[in-house]
Motif scaffolding. Structure first.
Motif, PDB file in Angstrom:
ATOM      1  N   VAL A   1       5.196 -26.852  49.970  1.00  0.00           N
ATOM      2  CA  VAL A   1       4.098 -28.421  49.256  1.00  0.00           C
ATOM      3  C   VAL A   1       4.081 -29.042  49.539  1.00  0.00           C
ATOM      4  O   VAL A   1       6.124 -29.477  49.478  1.00  0.00           O
ATOM      5  CB  VAL A   1       3.801 -27.895  48.040  1.00  0.00           C
ATOM      6  CG1 VAL A   1       2.563 -26.702  47.896  1.00  0.00           C
ATOM      7  CG2 VAL A   1       5.199 -27.764  46.996  1.00  0.00           C
ATOM      8  N   ARG A   2       4.231 -30.538  49.640  1.00  0.00           N
ATOM      9  CA  ARG A   2       4.832 -32.313  49.904  1.00  0.00           C
ATOM     10  C   ARG A   2       4.088 -32.501  48.609  1.00  0.00           C
ATOM     11  O   ARG A   2       2.693 -32.469  48.438  1.00  0.00           O
ATOM     12  CB  ARG A   2       3.800 -32.470  51.301  1.00  0.00           C
ATOM     13  CG  ARG A   2       4.694 -31.193  52.633  1.00  0.00           C
ATOM     14  CD  ARG A   2       4.612 -32.134  54.544  1.00  0.00           C
ATOM     15  NE  ARG A   2       4.948 -31.593  54.638  1.00  0.00           N
ATOM     16  CZ  ARG A   2       5.078 -30.426  55.896  1.00  0.00           C
ATOM     17  NH1 ARG A   2       3.228 -30.200  55.479  1.00  0.00           N
ATOM     18  NH2 ARG A   2       4.977 -30.100  56.480  1.00  0.00           N
TER      19      ARG A   2
ATOM     20  N   ARG B   1      -2.549 -31.994  46.953  1.00  0.00           N
ATOM     21  CA  ARG B   1      -3.443 -31.551  46.175  1.00  0.00           C
ATOM     22  C   ARG B   1      -4.014 -30.277  46.564  1.00  0.00           C
ATOM     23  O   ARG B   1      -4.804 -29.354  46.142  1.00  0.00           O
ATOM     24  CB  ARG B   1      -5.389 -32.325  46.258  1.00  0.00           C
ATOM     25  CG  ARG B   1      -4.956 -33.914  46.403  1.00  0.00           C
ATOM     26  CD  ARG B   1      -5.812 -34.408  45.941  1.00  0.00           C
ATOM     27  NE  ARG B   1      -6.344 -35.899  46.068  1.00  0.00           N
ATOM     28  CZ  ARG B   1      -6.261 -36.222  45.131  1.00  0.00           C
ATOM     29  NH1 ARG B   1      -6.339 -35.657  43.780  1.00  0.00           N
ATOM     30  NH2 ARG B   1      -6.299 -37.689  44.993  1.00  0.00           N
ATOM     31  N   PRO B   2      -3.128 -29.255  45.762  1.00  0.00           N
ATOM     32  CA  PRO B   2      -3.559 -27.649  45.688  1.00  0.00           C
ATOM     33  C   PRO B   2      -3.671 -26.886  45.261  1.00  0.00           C
ATOM     34  O   PRO B   2      -3.910 -27.806  43.624  1.00  0.00           O
ATOM     35  CB  PRO B   2      -1.401 -27.507  45.706  1.00  0.00           C
ATOM     36  CG  PRO B   2      -1.217 -28.095  44.773  1.00  0.00           C
ATOM     37  CD  PRO B   2      -1.901 -29.343  45.458  1.00  0.00           C
ATOM     38  N   ALA B   3      -4.400 -25.716  45.459  1.00  0.00           N
ATOM     39  CA  ALA B   3      -5.550 -25.179  45.005  1.00  0.00           C
ATOM     40  C   ALA B   3      -4.921 -23.881  44.297  1.00  0.00           C
ATOM     41  O   ALA B   3      -5.653 -22.577  43.806  1.00  0.00           O
ATOM     42  CB  ALA B   3      -6.449 -24.817  45.260  1.00  0.00           C
TER      43      ALA B   3
ATOM     44  N   ASN C   1      12.668 -31.719  45.514  1.00  0.00           N
ATOM     45  CA  ASN C   1      12.692 -33.149  46.194  1.00  0.00           C
ATOM     46  C   ASN C   1      12.200 -34.366  46.755  1.00  0.00           C
ATOM     47  O   ASN C   1      11.033 -33.992  46.933  1.00  0.00           O
ATOM     48  CB  ASN C   1      13.903 -32.285  47.745  1.00  0.00           C
ATOM     49  CG  ASN C   1      12.903 -32.165  48.800  1.00  0.00           C
ATOM     50  OD1 ASN C   1      12.093 -32.754  49.485  1.00  0.00           O
ATOM     51  ND2 ASN C   1      12.725 -31.336  48.630  1.00  0.00           N
ATOM     52  N   LYS C   2      12.652 -35.123  46.397  1.00  0.00           N
ATOM     53  CA  LYS C   2      11.898 -36.577  46.737  1.00  0.00           C
ATOM     54  C   LYS C   2      12.608 -36.971  48.352  1.00  0.00           C
ATOM     55  O   LYS C   2      14.109 -36.989  48.312  1.00  0.00           O
ATOM     56  CB  LYS C   2      12.036 -37.197  45.673  1.00  0.00           C
ATOM     57  CG  LYS C   2      11.572 -36.620  44.457  1.00  0.00           C
ATOM     58  CD  LYS C   2       9.833 -36.808  44.289  1.00  0.00           C
ATOM     59  CE  LYS C   2       9.837 -38.741  43.786  1.00  0.00           C
ATOM     60  NZ  LYS C   2       8.447 -38.199  43.718  1.00  0.00           N
ATOM     61  N   VAL C   3      12.029 -37.949  48.703  1.00  0.00           N
ATOM     62  CA  VAL C   3      12.472 -38.863  49.441  1.00  0.00           C
ATOM     63  C   VAL C   3      11.993 -40.062  49.589  1.00  0.00           C
ATOM     64  O   VAL C   3      11.538 -40.010  49.795  1.00  0.00           O
ATOM     65  CB  VAL C   3      11.805 -38.256  51.202  1.00  0.00           C
ATOM     66  CG1 VAL C   3      12.137 -39.261  52.316  1.00  0.00           C
ATOM     67  CG2 VAL C   3      12.413 -36.847  51.162  1.00  0.00           C
TER      68      VAL C   3
ATOM     69  N   LEU D   1       0.394 -34.101  43.907  1.00  0.00           N
ATOM     70  CA  LEU D   1       1.709 -33.739  43.851  1.00  0.00           C
ATOM     71  C   LEU D   1       2.793 -34.757  44.398  1.00  0.00           C
ATOM     72  O   LEU D   1       2.498 -35.642  44.984  1.00  0.00           O
ATOM     73  CB  LEU D   1       2.179 -32.465  44.534  1.00  0.00           C
ATOM     74  CG  LEU D   1       2.290 -30.697  44.302  1.00  0.00           C
ATOM     75  CD1 LEU D   1       2.684 -30.266  45.165  1.00  0.00           C
ATOM     76  CD2 LEU D   1       2.589 -30.275  42.487  1.00  0.00           C
ATOM     77  N   ASP D   2       3.850 -34.824  42.883  1.00  0.00           N
ATOM     78  CA  ASP D   2       4.591 -36.246  42.952  1.00  0.00           C
ATOM     79  C   ASP D   2       5.904 -35.425  43.759  1.00  0.00           C
ATOM     80  O   ASP D   2       7.270 -36.252  43.651  1.00  0.00           O
ATOM     81  CB  ASP D   2       4.635 -36.750  42.109  1.00  0.00           C
ATOM     82  CG  ASP D   2       5.700 -35.941  40.725  1.00  0.00           C
ATOM     83  OD1 ASP D   2       6.686 -35.771  40.363  1.00  0.00           O
ATOM     84  OD2 ASP D   2       4.402 -35.827  40.098  1.00  0.00           O
TER      85      ASP D   2
END
Length: 250
Positions: free
Chosen positions: A48-49, A53-55, A68-70, A98-99
């Protein structure tokens, strides 16, 4: 439903939840009966990124991931490692955008669960909802510890601390014993978690070996002096809030 190789006592999701929350037999059975779409994803793939907006959410059945964050100029900061039983994006049940990004570190078998099925499970079994809530609170405690680790410790104790954490977490779900475990994390990935360069991470590993703290054989980590490694890493596992022997939660 989880595939046949995962009976109740070896079900990764049940093992993880029971490491932090006592489950009844009915609750264990309900988790076993969750309709999962099991998918194998090769290493170094985003599951996931950030911005998705996953279901559905997913549980790690085998393999390891990183959350992780980039930065805008492409620098990655790993903020958590995912092991079997973890649900790295369970917060998407409530936070619709998602963040974070979750990336596979190895080939992973993942069990995807629709949010509709998760909601149904939580409504039918409120204590399972409480277990997921406790899991997110433990995740928050871990984030605070990681901030302290990266912000206030030098590279050597940073590495010692994260090795202690991984060993304790893997042991809690039956994947480590005698202070040894499989740890297929590269030095680049450790560097991204610790906020140092890969060259620096390599030097730290070399020094730990020279100091008699650890030994590595391929992807296998063997801790030679556990008490000293904990002391060097200023490691206190309280923040992991694991259930202790006898059933008491920390």
């Amino acid at each position: 439903m989880l595939p046949a190789p995962f009976p109740s006592d070896h079900n990764p999701l049940i093992r993880k939840l029971e490491s932090i929350f006592p489950l009844t037999e009915d609750e264990r059975q309900a988790l076993l009966e969750l309709p999962l779409q099991v998918t194998v994803i090769k290493e170094d793939q985003d599951v996931v990124r950030e911005g998705d907006r996953p279901a559905r959410s997913f549980a790690i059945l085998s393999g390891m991931t990183c959350t992780n964050k980039v930065t805008g100029d492409g620098k990655r900061q790993i903020v958590a490692f995912g092991i079997p039983g973890d649900m790295p994006d369970v917060q998407s049940l409530h936070l619709k955008v998602l963040d974070i990004t979750v990336t596979t570190l190895t080939q992973c078998s993942l069990g995807f669960i629709t949010h509709e099925d998760l909601w149904d499970l939580c409504l039918r079994f409120p204590r399972i909802a409480a277990a997921f809530w406790r899991e997110t609170l433990v995740e928050g405690a871990s984030f605070r510890e990681w901030i302290l680790n990266v912000g206030r410790r030098e590279a050597y104790p940073r590495m010692a601390h994260i090795l202690c954490e991984l060993l304790v977490r893997l042991k809690a779900v039956g994947l480590a014993e005698d202070h040894a475990c499989d740890l297929p994390i590269t030095q680049i990935e450790f560097a991204d978690a610790l906020g140092i360069t890969a060259v620096h991470a390599n030097r730290v590993f070399q020094q730990m070996r020279a100091d008699g703290l650890i030994e590595t054989r391929g992807t296998r980590l063997i801790v030679l002096n556990w008490e000293r490694l904990k002391e060097v890493g200023d490691f206190d596992e309280t923040y992991l809030h694991l259930i202790k022997q006898g059933g008491a939660a920390a």
